[in-house]
Scaffold this active site. Sequence first.
Site, PDB file in Angstrom:
ATOM      1  N   SER A 143     -10.774  28.427  -4.421  1.00 32.36           N
ATOM      2  CA  SER A 143      -9.931  27.524  -3.555  1.00 32.36           C
ATOM      3  C   SER A 143      -8.615  27.990  -3.364  1.00 32.36           C
ATOM      4  O   SER A 143      -8.311  29.020  -4.085  1.00 32.36           O
ATOM      5  CB  SER A 143      -9.755  26.189  -4.229  1.00 32.36           C
ATOM      6  OG  SER A 143      -8.612  25.224  -3.844  1.00 32.36           O
ATOM      7  N   TYR A 156      -7.372  21.627 -12.359  1.00 28.57           N
ATOM      8  CA  TYR A 156      -8.301  22.213 -11.323  1.00 28.57           C
ATOM      9  C   TYR A 156      -7.736  23.578 -10.988  1.00 28.57           C
ATOM     10  O   TYR A 156      -8.918  24.552 -10.843  1.00 28.57           O
ATOM     11  CB  TYR A 156      -8.068  21.264 -10.073  1.00 28.57           C
ATOM     12  CG  TYR A 156      -9.176  21.643  -9.036  1.00 28.57           C
ATOM     13  CD1 TYR A 156     -10.466  21.698  -8.851  1.00 28.57           C
ATOM     14  CD2 TYR A 156      -8.424  22.099  -7.706  1.00 28.57           C
ATOM     15  CE1 TYR A 156     -11.262  21.893  -7.701  1.00 28.57           C
ATOM     16  CE2 TYR A 156      -9.408  22.673  -6.603  1.00 28.57           C
ATOM     17  CZ  TYR A 156     -10.661  22.554  -6.717  1.00 28.57           C
ATOM     18  OH  TYR A 156     -11.323  22.962  -5.632  1.00 28.57           O
TER      19      TYR A 156
HETATM   20  N1  LIG Z   1     -13.405  20.645   0.451  1.00 29.35           N
HETATM   21  C1  LIG Z   1     -12.276  21.499  -0.213  1.00 29.35           C
HETATM   22  O1  LIG Z   1     -11.167  20.923   0.534  1.00 29.35           O
HETATM   23  C2  LIG Z   1     -12.216  22.446  -1.097  1.00 29.35           C
HETATM   24  C3  LIG Z   1     -11.223  23.266  -1.033  1.00 29.35           C
HETATM   25  C4  LIG Z   1     -11.136  24.400  -1.507  1.00 29.35           C
HETATM   26  C5  LIG Z   1     -12.213  24.775  -2.580  1.00 29.35           C
HETATM   27  N2  LIG Z   1     -13.149  23.875  -2.502  1.00 29.35           N
HETATM   28  C6  LIG Z   1     -14.417  24.376  -3.522  1.00 29.35           C
HETATM   29  O2  LIG Z   1     -15.794  24.229  -2.540  1.00 29.35           O
HETATM   30  C7  LIG Z   1     -16.674  24.113  -3.613  1.00 29.35           C
HETATM   31  C8  LIG Z   1     -17.772  23.231  -3.048  1.00 29.35           C
HETATM   32  O3  LIG Z   1     -17.145  21.614  -2.887  1.00 29.35           O
HETATM   33  P1  LIG Z   1     -17.160  20.784  -1.737  1.00 29.35           P
HETATM   34  O4  LIG Z   1     -15.647  20.808  -1.026  1.00 29.35           O
HETATM   35  O5  LIG Z   1     -18.283  21.095  -0.774  1.00 29.35           O
HETATM   36  O6  LIG Z   1     -17.433  19.512  -2.434  1.00 29.35           O
HETATM   37  P2  LIG Z   1     -18.646  18.699  -2.622  1.00 29.35           P
HETATM   38  O7  LIG Z   1     -19.105  18.258  -1.253  1.00 29.35           O
HETATM   39  O8  LIG Z   1     -18.343  17.448  -3.551  1.00 29.35           O
HETATM   40  O9  LIG Z   1     -19.664  19.523  -3.226  1.00 29.35           O
HETATM   41  C9  LIG Z   1     -19.486  19.780  -4.621  1.00 29.35           C
HETATM   42  C10 LIG Z   1     -21.222  20.333  -4.826  1.00 29.35           C
HETATM   43  O10 LIG Z   1     -21.215  20.716  -6.384  1.00 29.35           O
HETATM   44  C11 LIG Z   1     -22.360  20.144  -6.975  1.00 29.35           C
HETATM   45  N3  LIG Z   1     -22.114  19.918  -8.326  1.00 29.35           N
HETATM   46  C12 LIG Z   1     -21.203  19.301  -8.866  1.00 29.35           C
HETATM   47  N4  LIG Z   1     -21.563  19.411 -10.178  1.00 29.35           N
HETATM   48  C13 LIG Z   1     -22.557  20.252 -10.460  1.00 29.35           C
HETATM   49  C14 LIG Z   1     -23.417  20.473 -11.663  1.00 29.35           C
HETATM   50  N5  LIG Z   1     -22.878  19.896 -12.817  1.00 29.35           N
HETATM   51  N6  LIG Z   1     -24.522  21.185 -11.257  1.00 29.35           N
HETATM   52  C15 LIG Z   1     -24.768  21.801 -10.144  1.00 29.35           C
HETATM   53  N7  LIG Z   1     -24.128  21.215  -9.005  1.00 29.35           N
HETATM   54  C16 LIG Z   1     -22.874  20.503  -9.102  1.00 29.35           C
HETATM   55  C17 LIG Z   1     -22.671  18.618  -6.181  1.00 29.35           C
HETATM   56  O11 LIG Z   1     -24.008  18.512  -6.263  1.00 29.35           O
HETATM   57  P3  LIG Z   1     -24.525  17.323  -7.111  1.00 29.35           P
HETATM   58  O12 LIG Z   1     -23.635  16.285  -7.303  1.00 29.35           O
HETATM   59  O13 LIG Z   1     -25.753  17.091  -6.222  1.00 29.35           O
HETATM   60  O14 LIG Z   1     -24.949  18.120  -8.512  1.00 29.35           O
HETATM   61  C18 LIG Z   1     -22.014  19.198  -4.595  1.00 29.35           C
HETATM   62  O15 LIG Z   1     -23.256  19.990  -4.007  1.00 29.35           O
HETATM   63  C19 LIG Z   1     -16.100  23.736  -5.130  1.00 29.35           C
HETATM   64  O16 LIG Z   1     -16.247  24.873  -5.727  1.00 29.35           O
HETATM   65  C20 LIG Z   1     -14.731  23.224  -4.625  1.00 29.35           C
HETATM   66  O17 LIG Z   1     -13.964  23.527  -5.705  1.00 29.35           O
HETATM   67  C21 LIG Z   1     -13.424  22.958  -1.772  1.00 29.35           C
END
Ligand SMILES: NC(=O)c1ccc[n+]([C@@H]2O[C@H](COP(=O)([O-])OP(=O)(O)OC[C@H]3O[C@@H](n4cnc5c(N)ncnc54)[C@H](OP(=O)(O)O)[C@@H]3O)[C@@H](O)[C@H]2O)c1
Length: 248
Positions: A143, A156
Amino acid sequence: MNPSIENKVIAITGASSGIGEAIARHLAAQGAKVVLGARRIDKLEAIAADIQSAGGEAAFTTLDVTQLDSMTAFVQVALNTFGKLDVLVNNAGVMPLSYLNNYKVNEWHQMVDVNIKGVLHGIAAALPVFERNSSGQFVNITSVGDRWVGPTSVVYSATKFAVRALTDGLRQEAGPGIRVTLVAPGATESELAESISDPVLKKQAIELFRSTTLSANAIARAVAFAVSQPDDVDVNELVVRPITQKNF
Ligand SMILES: NC(=O)c1ccc[n+]([C@@H]2O[C@H](COP(=O)([O-])OP(=O)(O)OC[C@H]3O[C@@H](n4cnc5c(N)ncnc54)[C@H](OP(=O)(O)O)[C@@H]3O)[C@@H](O)[C@H]2O)c1
């Protein structure tokens, strides 16, 4: 199709929504064989079915990245289904933002368990496979919070700072032929704000995400760029923000 991605076997953690889902769909459309892991198996099943009906190849399995056994089994699904593993995308993450003096200690633990230990488990499960073959690639999704910290994002950001350190250390220690990439997204459309339990912070985050977000596809394209480079090119870091995101 992309000849530099075609037939690569790519396993993606957290592939049930947001960035992980977009990476799975995009790489499969480029010809990769994708393995999807997360806890919500119904979502994975639907995404894999979509990929297959578009002519792609996808497998899926339930995965809890906080459990080493689950991660090892996930890697094994890639090996059993497609005979090899070329890339592990450590993407699963949670972001329950809060002020430290709200003492949401269980949420701190959850972030450490998913965001840090989950990546370590990915390394423990895939590195032996990559070292055996002298080939493989980790793509760790951090991130912009891996280099920036502000109120409510302290824990975080700490987890993402840690993954940035782990990623650079892994790059230096990993054996020959193994590539290590960090992709640091800015605000991106996904379900991430859903993990915020404080209703006020959740509303603020959702409003921010609505006003300033990249589509998750932008991050998927960054991952595809790193994966599609020739084997001797190691793209180490990509930071991808919406153009309107200036202050963090
Ligand atoms: N969106 C943003 O603005 C942003 C910015 C910077 C970084 N990120 C990073 O991008 C990555 C993906 O996040 P996203 O934004 O796409 O959010 P998201 O839509 O909430 O996706 C998060 C994913 O992580 C999975 N997850 C959570 N806990 C888990 C566990 N214990 N075991 C396996 N899977 C798990 C969830 O699946 P289940 O709930 O089905 O397990 C979901 O598929 C994260 O690392 C986040 O920190 C996002």
